[in-house]
Write an enzyme that holds these catalytic residues in place. Structure first.
Site, short mmCIF file in Angstrom:
data_model
loop_
_atom_site.label_atom_id
_atom_site.label_comp_id
_atom_site.label_asym_id
_atom_site.label_seq_id
_atom_site.Cartn_x
_atom_site.Cartn_y
_atom_site.Cartn_z
N LYS A 123 -6.11 -6.98 2.23
CA LYS A 123 -5.67 -5.71 2.93
C LYS A 123 -6.98 -4.69 3.01
CE LYS A 123 -1.46 -5.43 0.31
NZ LYS A 123 -0.35 -4.68 -0.38
N ARG A 124 -7.68 -4.76 2.25
CA ARG A 124 -8.86 -3.51 2.27
C ARG A 124 -9.67 -3.97 3.68
NH1 ARG A 124 -6.84 0.59 0.02
NH2 ARG A 124 -5.47 -0.13 -1.52
#
Ligand code: GLU
Length: 512
Positions: free
Chosen positions: A266-267
Site C-alpha cells: 500500500k505504501r
C-alpha cells in the site's frame, strides 16, 4: 470437481481494495464468464477487530468501476446467501460441533499469556518457530490434556475458549494447484489453527471452507499468500467428508514492486507516486489516491491488470473485457511474480485515450477542471482534447499539459525567449501580431491564420524557427504543444488578441 463453474471473490473489508485484490477479482470474473459460470462476491467479515468502516462499500464501487458486476452477492442476492459472513454465524456453529464430535477439533482454554509463555519455553529449548501444534499441544490447557468431561464443564461454566483443528501427525498433504501443479506440505509444519474464536465467531479458515462448500464453489482462485493455508483447508474438507467434492485451487502470483524485489505494498503508491488502489480512499485513516483520481480509464486499468501475471501468448496487447473473456486461460497464468510497471499502465491508458471519442474524453476530463463545469465548457473541452490527446496519457494531465487553454499565462519560458528574441525583429513581431489580431472573428481559423503568418515570413524573408516560437510563447508560455494555428483557433480571437497585446511588455521584462 464437476458441475457448473462457480467462483467467488472473497475480500475482507479491512480497508480499501489493493489492486492485487482487484486483479484476483478480475481473474475470477474472466474465468467465470469464459466458462458460462457464476461470479460471486462474498464479504469475509468475521474478524470484527479488523473491520474498517466504508471498505465494503469501497470494494463494491471498485468492482463496479471496472465492470466486474457479481452475479450473486450482498447486493445481488442469490440462492446461496447470505453473502456476508457476519450474517452466517449461526450456521458455522453446527460445523464446529461436527468437527469436535468427530475428533478433528478440540477446545482450548489457554490465555494469550499462557500461549506466549509456551513460546518462550520452546525458544529457550532451541525450538526456532514454536507454534501451538502437535509437539506443544500436550503441554497446554485443552480438552486433549484436561479430558472431555472437564472441558465440557469449563465450557458450561462460561470460561472463555477457542476451538482448534487437530492436525494429524505425520501426514503428507497433497493437492493440485492449477497454476503450480502438485503441492505437498507435511502436517508437522502446520499449527492447530483456531477455527472458532473466543467471541464465538469462526476464523477465516473455517468460514472459508464451509462457505465454499455450501456455495458450491468449483474453483478457488486467490492470491499466493493463501497457499500455505490451503493445506489446512484440505484437512478440513477431509474432516467434513467433502474431500471428493473439494474445489480446484489456483493461487495467483504476487504483484511485485517496480524493482521486482518484494511484494507491492500500500505504501509503495505514496513512495513512488503512483496509484495502487482502484479508487481514491478518504474514509478512515490515511487518504490514498486511486487510478480514478490519477485520471485513468477503467477499461485501461482492467487491460493492464489482466496482463499482470497472465498473457495470451500472442502479440496483441489491447483487449476489451469481452476479448479478455474469450482469450483468458488459467493455464497461461505465470507462476513467477508480476512486476508492477507504472509506465506500462500509463501506456495502456494513453492507448485508450487515443481511441476515445472527443466527446467522451471531454466528459472524462471535466471532473479534473475544478469548478468550471458548464455546457459551453464541454464544447470547448472537446476541441481542446482533440488537439492534446496524442500527447497525453491520463485525464488528469490534460489541464496540466494544456493549462493555457484554461488559464491566463502567468509564466513564460525565459530561456527560450532570450534565445529567440532578436531586438531587430521587434517591429516584425509587432506587425505580425497586429495582423493576426485583425483577422475577423468569422475567419479566425487555423488555415487562415497560418496563411497570414506564412505570407508575412516569406515576404520579409524571416526564419520560421525564429518567429513561430515567439508567437507560441506569447500564447502558451512555452515552445511545446500541438499545432500553433490549431491552438489559436481553439483559444479564439478574444483570448489570442489579449495575450498578444500584453506580450511585448512581458517580453521586455524577461528578454533583457
Ligand atoms: N478473505 C480472504 C482475503 O481477504 C479471502 C482469501 C480467499 O479467497 O480464500 O483475501
Amino acid at each position: 470437481m464437476t458441475g457448473p463453474i462457480r467462483v467467488r471473490f472473497a475480500p475482507s473489508p479491512t480497508g480499501p481494495l489493493h489492486i492485487g485484490g482487484l486483479r484476483t477479482a478480475l481473474y475470477n470474473y474472466l474465468f467465470a464468464k469464459k466458462n458460462a459460470g457464476t461470479f460471486i462476491l462474498r464479504i469475509e467479515d468475521t474478524d470484527q477487530s479488523r473491520l474498517v468502516p466504508g471498505s465494503e462499500q469501497y470494494i463494491k464501487e471498485a468492482l463496479h468501476w471496472c465492470g466486474l458486476i457479481p452475479d450473486e452477492g450482498p447486493n445481488q442476492g442469490g440462492s446461496y446467501g447470505p453473502y456476508r459472513q457476519s450474517e452466517r454465524s449461526s450456521l458455522y456453529e453446527h460445523y464446529v460441533h461436527q468437527l469436535i464430535l468427530s475428533g478433528h477439533a478440540y477446545y482450548a482454554f489457554d490465555t494469550p499469556e499462557e500461549i506466549e509463555a509456551m513460546r518462550q519455553r520452546e525458544i529457550a529449548e532451541g525450538n526456532k518457530g514454536p507454534k501451538y501444534d502437535q509437539s506443544t499441544r500436550k503441554t497446554m490447557r485443552n480438552s486433549l490434556t484436561l479430558g472431555p468431561e472437564t472441558a465440557e464443564q469449563l465450557v458450561a461454566d462460561g470460561k472463555p475458549y477457542t476451538v482448534r483443528m487437530l492436525v494429524p501427525a505425520s501426514r503428507e498433504i497433497t493437492f493440485m494447484d492449477e497454476i503450480r501443479g502438485s503441492v505437498r506440505i507435511h502436517s508437522k509444519e502446520l499449527d492447530d489453527k483456531v477455527i472458532l474464536k473466543t467471541d464465538g465467531l469462526p476464523t477465516y479458515h473455517l468460514a472459508n471452507v464451509v462457505d465454499d462448500h455450501l456455495m458450491k464453489i468449483s474453483h478457488v482462485i486467490r492470491g499466493e499468500e493463501w497457499l500455505p493455508s490451503t493445506a489446512h483447508h484440505v484437512l478440513l474438507y477431509e474432516a467434513f467428508g467433502w474431500a471428493d467434492i473439494m474445489p480446484t485451487f489456483a493461487h495467483l502470483p504476487l504483484i511485485l514492486k517496480p524493482s521486482g524485489k518484494g511484494k507491492l505494498s500500500k505504501r509503495d503508491g505514496q513512495k513512488f507516486g503512483f496509484p495502487v488502489f482502484p479508487l481514491a480512499w478518504h474514509d478512515t485513516g490515511d487518504p490514498f489516491e486511486g487510478f480514478d483520481s490519477f485520471g485513468f480509464n477503467p477499461d485501461a486499468v482492467v487491460n493492464f491488470l489482466a496482463f499482470l501475471g497472465w498473457n495470451p501468448g500472442t502479440e496483441q496487447e489491447i483487449f476489451s473485457m469481452d476479448e479478455l473473456v474469450q482469450a483468458f486461460d488459467i493455464q497461461q497464468i505465470s507462476k513467477a511474480g508480476a512486476r508492477f510497471d507504472y509506465d506500462k499502465a500509463r501506456w495502456y491508458n494513453g492507448q485508450y485515450i487515443q481511441a476515445e471519442s472527443d466527446e467522451s474524453l471531454a466528459n472524462h476530463v471535466l471532473p479534473f477542471l475544478k469548478g468550471k463545469r458548464d455546457e459551453d465548457l464541454s464544447l470547448y473541452i472537446s476541441e481542446v482534447v482533440k488537439l492534446l490527446k496524442p500527447r497525453i496519457q491520463t485525464y488528469r494531465e490534460f489541464p496540466i499539459e494544456g493549462h493555457y487553454f484554461f488559464n491566463d499565462v502567468e509564466s513564460y519560458n525565459g530561456k527560450m525567449l532570450r534565445k529567440k528574441w532578436k531586438e531587430p525583429n521587434r517591429t516584425h513581431f509587432l506587425t505580425l501580431i497586429s495582423k493576426l489580431t485583425e483577422v475577423t472573428e468569422a475567419d479566425f481559423q487555423a488555415e487562415k491564420l497560418k496563411s497570414v503568418v506564412h505570407t508575412y515570413i516569406e515576404e520579409y524573408e524571416l526564419s520560421f524557427g525564429n518567429v513561430l516560437p515567439l508567437l507560441r510563447i506569447a500564447l502558451c508560455g512555452d515552445t511545446k504543444g500541438p499545432d500553433l494555428f490549431d491552438i489559436m483557433e481553439v483559444l479564439g480571437k478574444k483570448t489570442v488578441s489579449s495575450r498578444f497585446q500584453k506580450s511585448p511588455v512581458v517580453f521586455d521584462g524577461i528578454s533583457d
